[in-house]
Write a protein that holds these residues in place. Structure first.
Motif, PDB file in Angstrom:
ATOM      1  N   ARG A  27       1.129  -1.208  -0.183  1.00 10.02           N
ATOM      2  CA  ARG A  27      -0.080   0.148   0.170  1.00 10.02           C
ATOM      3  C   ARG A  27       1.015   1.272   0.124  1.00 10.02           C
ATOM      4  NH1 ARG A  27      -5.078  -0.760   0.467  1.00 10.02           N
ATOM      5  NH2 ARG A  27      -5.483   1.635   0.433  1.00 10.02           N
ATOM      6  N   PHE A  28       0.350   2.307  -0.422  1.00 12.46           N
ATOM      7  CA  PHE A  28       0.986   3.633  -0.571  1.00 12.46           C
ATOM      8  C   PHE A  28       0.345   4.738   0.322  1.00 12.46           C
ATOM      9  CE2 PHE A  28       1.516   1.368  -4.673  1.00 12.46           C
ATOM     10  CZ  PHE A  28       3.026   0.688  -4.605  1.00 12.46           C
ATOM     11  N   ARG A  29       1.168   5.237   1.050  1.00 11.52           N
ATOM     12  CA  ARG A  29       0.495   6.291   2.031  1.00 11.52           C
ATOM     13  C   ARG A  29       1.108   7.450   2.027  1.00 11.52           C
ATOM     14  NH1 ARG A  29       0.295   4.463   8.150  1.00 11.52           N
ATOM     15  NH2 ARG A  29      -1.271   3.156   7.231  1.00 11.52           N
ATOM     16  N   PRO A  30       0.410   8.852   1.747  1.00 11.50           N
ATOM     17  CA  PRO A  30       1.133  10.286   1.606  1.00 11.50           C
ATOM     18  C   PRO A  30       1.709  10.429   2.990  1.00 11.50           C
ATOM     19  CG  PRO A  30      -0.958  10.233   0.551  1.00 11.50           C
ATOM     20  CD  PRO A  30      -1.129   8.827   1.078  1.00 11.50           C
ATOM     21  N   THR A  31       2.875  10.993   3.124  1.00  4.36           N
ATOM     22  CA  THR A  31       3.297  11.597   4.365  1.00  4.36           C
ATOM     23  C   THR A  31       2.543  12.575   5.056  1.00  4.36           C
ATOM     24  OG1 THR A  31       4.769  12.900   3.466  1.00  4.36           O
ATOM     25  CG2 THR A  31       5.710  10.669   3.922  1.00  4.36           C
ATOM     26  N   PRO A  32       2.400  12.716   6.322  1.00  7.51           N
ATOM     27  CA  PRO A  32       1.636  13.787   6.847  1.00  7.51           C
ATOM     28  C   PRO A  32       1.944  15.059   6.550  1.00  7.51           C
ATOM     29  CG  PRO A  32       2.273  12.086   8.710  1.00  7.51           C
ATOM     30  CD  PRO A  32       2.834  11.693   7.156  1.00  7.51           C
ATOM     31  N   ASP A  33       3.030  15.355   6.053  1.00 10.51           N
ATOM     32  CA  ASP A  33       3.605  16.681   5.497  1.00 10.51           C
ATOM     33  C   ASP A  33       3.209  16.845   3.936  1.00 10.51           C
ATOM     34  OD1 ASP A  33       5.327  15.224   4.337  1.00 10.51           O
ATOM     35  OD2 ASP A  33       7.438  16.175   5.257  1.00 10.51           O
ATOM     36  N   GLY A  34       2.615  15.934   3.473  1.00  9.70           N
ATOM     37  CA  GLY A  34       2.309  16.075   1.979  1.00  9.70           C
ATOM     38  C   GLY A  34       3.540  16.043   0.988  1.00  9.70           C
ATOM     39  N   GLY A  35       4.781  15.947   1.491  1.00 13.50           N
ATOM     40  CA  GLY A  35       5.868  15.779   0.657  1.00 13.50           C
ATOM     41  C   GLY A  35       6.496  14.600   0.354  1.00 13.50           C
ATOM     42  N   GLY A  36       5.754  13.413   0.416  1.00 12.90           N
ATOM     43  CA  GLY A  36       6.434  12.204   0.432  1.00 12.90           C
ATOM     44  C   GLY A  36       5.283  10.982   0.335  1.00 12.90           C
ATOM     45  N   VAL A  37       5.918   9.661   0.196  1.00 15.20           N
ATOM     46  CA  VAL A  37       4.928   8.645   0.233  1.00 15.20           C
ATOM     47  C   VAL A  37       5.668   7.556   1.078  1.00 15.20           C
ATOM     48  CG1 VAL A  37       4.146   6.879  -1.472  1.00 15.20           C
ATOM     49  CG2 VAL A  37       4.068   9.189  -2.051  1.00 15.20           C
ATOM     50  N   GLY A  38       5.019   6.894   1.940  1.00 13.83           N
ATOM     51  CA  GLY A  38       5.275   5.596   2.506  1.00 13.83           C
ATOM     52  C   GLY A  38       4.747   4.405   1.812  1.00 13.83           C
ATOM     53  N   VAL A  39       5.900   3.452   1.717  1.00 19.24           N
ATOM     54  CA  VAL A  39       5.440   2.091   1.342  1.00 19.24           C
ATOM     55  C   VAL A  39       5.210   1.011   2.564  1.00 19.24           C
ATOM     56  CG1 VAL A  39       6.279   0.155  -0.150  1.00 19.24           C
ATOM     57  CG2 VAL A  39       6.934   2.528  -0.641  1.00 19.24           C
ATOM     58  N   LEU A  40       3.890   0.450   2.486  1.00 21.03           N
ATOM     59  CA  LEU A  40       3.476  -0.336   3.647  1.00 21.03           C
ATOM     60  C   LEU A  40       3.230  -1.773   2.970  1.00 21.03           C
ATOM     61  CD1 LEU A  40       2.108   2.588   3.988  1.00 21.03           C
ATOM     62  CD2 LEU A  40       1.424   1.580   6.004  1.00 21.03           C
TER      63      LEU A  40
END
Length: 342
Positions: A31-44
């Motif tokens: 899954r892909f999740r935007p980081t809280p600051d809106g400037g990145g993406v997490g890979v889960l």
């Protein structure tokens, strides 16, 4: 100067690229999740999409996530955004495998287009190859991979911290023997056959995952090249199995190996795999991942060349020239991309 937050269109482009990565049985365990600051993406990790018998250690899930992460990096370059990667950034959240930070300084000056920076980090523009990359389980020709191309593939893996070894004839024959033994074990394991069968898609992949029958490929008529015999090939009322075909006399095989054998090593292997695969696609090469032997610890150990010293073979790759493989289905972006958090 920091970059502006990722737009919804940016996030969709990134998630679509990540979701096009390879995975065991096309399980797509991410899954892909935007980081809280809106400037990145997490890979889960998505453990509900694991393949537990074939991947008891979880290595294949991490390798798939690493391949998705590399596609995110390529897509970020297409957007003109420099990428910083953090692997396993939060011990308290083991599902969070990596974070791609895209909030750093702009990579290009004013007026530069995204495409102008796409090949900067990788030496070539790999973005178009994301859509063109497919597993090919079909026979290859006997044309050798040029040494210069092989050297590029080795360098690409090395840049990701992984050793790609192009096997000589003795190594190829050793790996063929070990892979054939693994394939025989799988064929006599009803539980593993049932697990594999659960990922076959007689409807062509309407669910957006798994393996349609068109992607399975034939068996070698001369039984020299041990292609995976997927359990549950279509019965006659759904269409006959593909007839066997003659494969290359001696396949060209490579191994991807790491010094360690933990989650970070598996994530690096996934990034190296996808970087090598996209570069091979640019060169018109086809690729098949042989996973059978790494599913059995004793057989996996025999994949390594003792003369090369300690190391852990993560995957075997069959490379060559031949027809492209059939495309496999992909889950919709909405299914793999979490909404931004407030």
């Amino acid at each position: 100067m920091t970059q502006s937050a990722l737009t919804p269109a940016d996030l969709r482009l990134l998630a679509a690229a990540g979701g096009a990565a390879p995975s065991l049985h096309n399980s797509q365990p991410w899954r892909f999740r935007p980081t809280p600051d809106g400037g990145g993406v997490g890979v889960l990790a998505d453990p509900d999409r694991s393949v537990p018998l074939a991947d008891a250690s979880g290595a294949a899930l991490h390798i798939a996530a690493g391949a998705a992460l590399f596609n995110l990096r390529v897509a970020a370059a297409r957007l003109g955004r420099p990428a910083a990667v953090r692997l396993l950034p939060d011990p308290a959240d083991p599902r969070l495998l990596a974070v791609l930070d895209l909030s750093g300084p702009a990579a290009a000056g004013a007026g530069a287009t995204a495409g102008a920076t796409a090949d900067g980090p990788f030496g070539r523009d790999l973005y178009p190859a994301i859509a063109e990359r497919h597993s090919s389980r079909l026979p290859f020709t006997n044309r050798d991979v040029p040494e210069a191309v092989a050297a590029e593939l080795i360098a690409a893996a090395h840049d990701e911290g992984v050793a790609l070894t192009v096997l000589e004839e003795a190594g190829v024959r050793r790996v063929l023997e070990v892979t054939a033994e693994a394939e025989d074990r799988i064929a006599h394991d009803p539980a593993r056959q049932a697990e594999t069968r659960s990922w076959l898609r007689p409807d062509g992949g309407a669910a957006g995952d798994g393996l349609p029958y068109a992607a399975l490929g034939p068996q070698d008529h001369d039984a020299r090249v041990p292609m995976r015999e997927f359990a549950g090939r279509p019965p006659h009322h759904e269409g006959p199995p593909q007839p066997s075909q003659r494969f290359e006399a001696l396949p060209q095989l490579c191994t991807l190996a790491t010094a360690g054998d933990g989650p970070a090593d598996w994530l690096r292997t996934g990034q190296a795999l996808e970087r090598v695969w996209l570069l091979a696609t640019v060169h018109g090469l086809r690729l098949t991942v042989w996973h059978q032997a790494v599913e059995w610890p004793d057989l996996r150990w025999r994949l390594r060349d003792p003369a090369e010293g300690p190391g852990h073979v993560q995957l075997v790759l069959r490379v060559g020239y031949g027809p492209p493989g059939a495309a496999t289905p992909r889950r919709p972006v909405e299914d793999v991309l979490d909404p931004p958090t407030a």
